[in-house]
Enzyme design. Structure first.
Site, mmCIF file in Angstrom:
data_model
loop_
_atom_site.group_PDB
_atom_site.id
_atom_site.type_symbol
_atom_site.label_atom_id
_atom_site.label_comp_id
_atom_site.label_asym_id
_atom_site.label_seq_id
_atom_site.Cartn_x
_atom_site.Cartn_y
_atom_site.Cartn_z
ATOM 1 N N ALA A 19 -32.149 11.723 4.385
ATOM 2 C CA ALA A 19 -33.206 10.581 3.700
ATOM 3 C C ALA A 19 -33.573 10.886 2.272
ATOM 4 C CB ALA A 19 -34.485 10.822 4.666
ATOM 5 N N LYS A 55 -24.606 9.272 10.333
ATOM 6 C CA LYS A 55 -24.632 8.446 9.199
ATOM 7 C C LYS A 55 -23.399 8.581 8.281
ATOM 8 C CE LYS A 55 -29.609 7.663 9.012
ATOM 9 N NZ LYS A 55 -30.873 7.853 8.346
ATOM 10 N N GLY A 63 -44.853 6.998 6.769
ATOM 11 C CA GLY A 63 -43.406 6.602 7.123
ATOM 12 C C GLY A 63 -43.386 5.226 7.914
ATOM 13 N N THR A 101 -28.024 6.225 13.271
ATOM 14 C CA THR A 101 -28.937 7.136 12.991
ATOM 15 C C THR A 101 -28.167 8.868 13.100
ATOM 16 O OG1 THR A 101 -31.027 8.055 13.376
ATOM 17 C CG2 THR A 101 -30.151 7.403 15.108
ATOM 18 N N MET A 139 -43.412 16.799 11.329
ATOM 19 C CA MET A 139 -43.115 15.664 12.180
ATOM 20 C C MET A 139 -43.422 16.229 13.698
ATOM 21 S SD MET A 139 -39.154 14.109 12.829
ATOM 22 C CE MET A 139 -38.382 15.552 13.763
ATOM 23 N N GLY A 190 -32.491 16.488 2.379
ATOM 24 C CA GLY A 190 -31.454 15.940 3.340
ATOM 25 C C GLY A 190 -30.895 14.589 3.001
ATOM 26 N N THR A 208 -38.987 15.673 3.749
ATOM 27 C CA THR A 208 -38.515 16.629 4.772
ATOM 28 C C THR A 208 -39.086 16.251 5.809
ATOM 29 O OG1 THR A 208 -40.396 17.969 4.801
ATOM 30 C CG2 THR A 208 -38.861 18.357 2.801
#
Ligand code: NAP
Length: 287
Positions: free
Chosen positions: A135, A70, A247, A66, A201, A133, A197
């Site tokens: 993901a 990556k 998610g 992670t 979060m 980004g 994005t």
């Protein structure tokens, strides 16, 4: 109980203490009585190569990778799957017979999450992605491989343009890079809208990538942010009569894909149900 036959798995990243992967995978091992254990390892940049070679030497069966490793991990891996090569990032490594093979299950995890929720494939669907980004890249490449059409909007528009250039070069396909002034019209014209994005979060749970009124009525709306379980974006989308996908679904599906690679487990309802329950319990405890 572990013994000399216990299969060892883990996730490497930095920081890593908030990772939900150990709880998610260990729940499967426990329920399915698989002699395996999964740990979280905090690995900094300078030790990344040592960590991969060490895991191989210690006969680990697999690792997840992670943030922030990556991309940088790829130089320590022997073979890389076609999809991970296209995405240019690895989030899953399998160690077998002295060979470390890198895969990317983020993109396919998002696609599976959507397809399972809709009960149909993505071929021909118009997908709007917020973000450019890591993901977002994975989702965009995998969605293009599933023959979906993609529009992308990112705060830093240059990054969206770079992804488009790369896709032209690698897949001979194009994206629609959307400018702010066309945002509303483009959203209206999409079947599926994805927030890829990090906006919304934890701890910034009151933030949303767009205003509630800009979400068109009746669309499929997905947020890849999984903490909180229901983001502001999904809360707004529900009010706009959209079908929402959280998610956690992507997190579970990308994890299930990794288990398929490592242990040949089928990503059926039973498996993903075990994973989802473990993740949700952990997230609720944290809140
Ligand atoms: P990343 O590579 O750092 O990309 C972050 C993206 O968010 C960029 O597009 C960035 O735009 C945008 N962004 C950040 N702050 C913003 C703001 N205030 N306003 C507008 N845009 C903003 O991160 P990532 O790895 O792609 O991860 C993104 C999110 O997905 C994270 O929350 C992560 O936890 C989640 N995630 C979930 C899963 C899952 O399985 N559910 C898997 C992977 C990631 P700029 O380019 O303009 O900076």
């Amino acid at each position: 109980m572990t013994d000399s036959k216990t299969k060892i798995f883990g996730v490497i990243g930095h920081p890593i203490e908030h990772s939900l992967s150990p709880v998610m995978h260990n729940a499967v091992f426990k329920e399915k009585k698989i002699n395996a254990d999964y740990f979280a390892f905090d690995v900094d940049d300078k030790n990344l190569g040592n960590a991969i070679y060490g895991a191989d030497a210690l006969k680990f069966c697999g690792l997840n990778v992670t943030i922030p490793h990556k991309i940088s991990v790829m130089k320590y891996i022997d073979e890389i799957s076609e999809e991970a090569n296209l995405i240019n990032a690895v989030n899953t490594i399998k160690f077998e017979k002295g060979i470390a093979t890198g895969y990317n299950t983020d993109g396919i995890g998002a696609i599976k999450a959507i397809e399972k929720n809709l009960n149909e494939c993505l071929k021909g669907k118009k997908i709007f992605v917020f973000g450019a980004g890591g993901a977002a890249r994975a989702i965009i490449f995998s969605a293009l491989l599933s023959d979906a059409e993609i529009s992308i909007y990112n705060r830093t528009s240059e990054k969206a343009v770079l992804i488009n250039n790369e896709i032209n070069e690698k897949l001979n396909k194009g994206l629609k890079v959307v400018h702010l002034k066309n945002l509303r019209a483009e959203l209206k014209d999409s079947d599926i809208i994805i927030n890829a994005t990090s906006v919304g979060m934890f701890p910034n749970v009151d933030k949303c990538a767009i205003n509630e009124g800009d979400i068109p009525e009746g669309k499929v709306v997905m947020d890849i942010v999984y903490n909180p379980i229901e983001t502001k974006f999904l809360e707004f989308a529900k009010k706009r009569n959209c079908k929402v996908i959280g998610g956690v679904d992507m997190l579970v599906e990308q994890g299930a894909e990794a288990l398929k690679i490592w242990l040949n487990l089928e990503a059926d309802e039973n498996l993903t149900g075990i994973m989802r329950k473990a993740v949700i319990e952990k997230l609720i405890k944290k809140m």
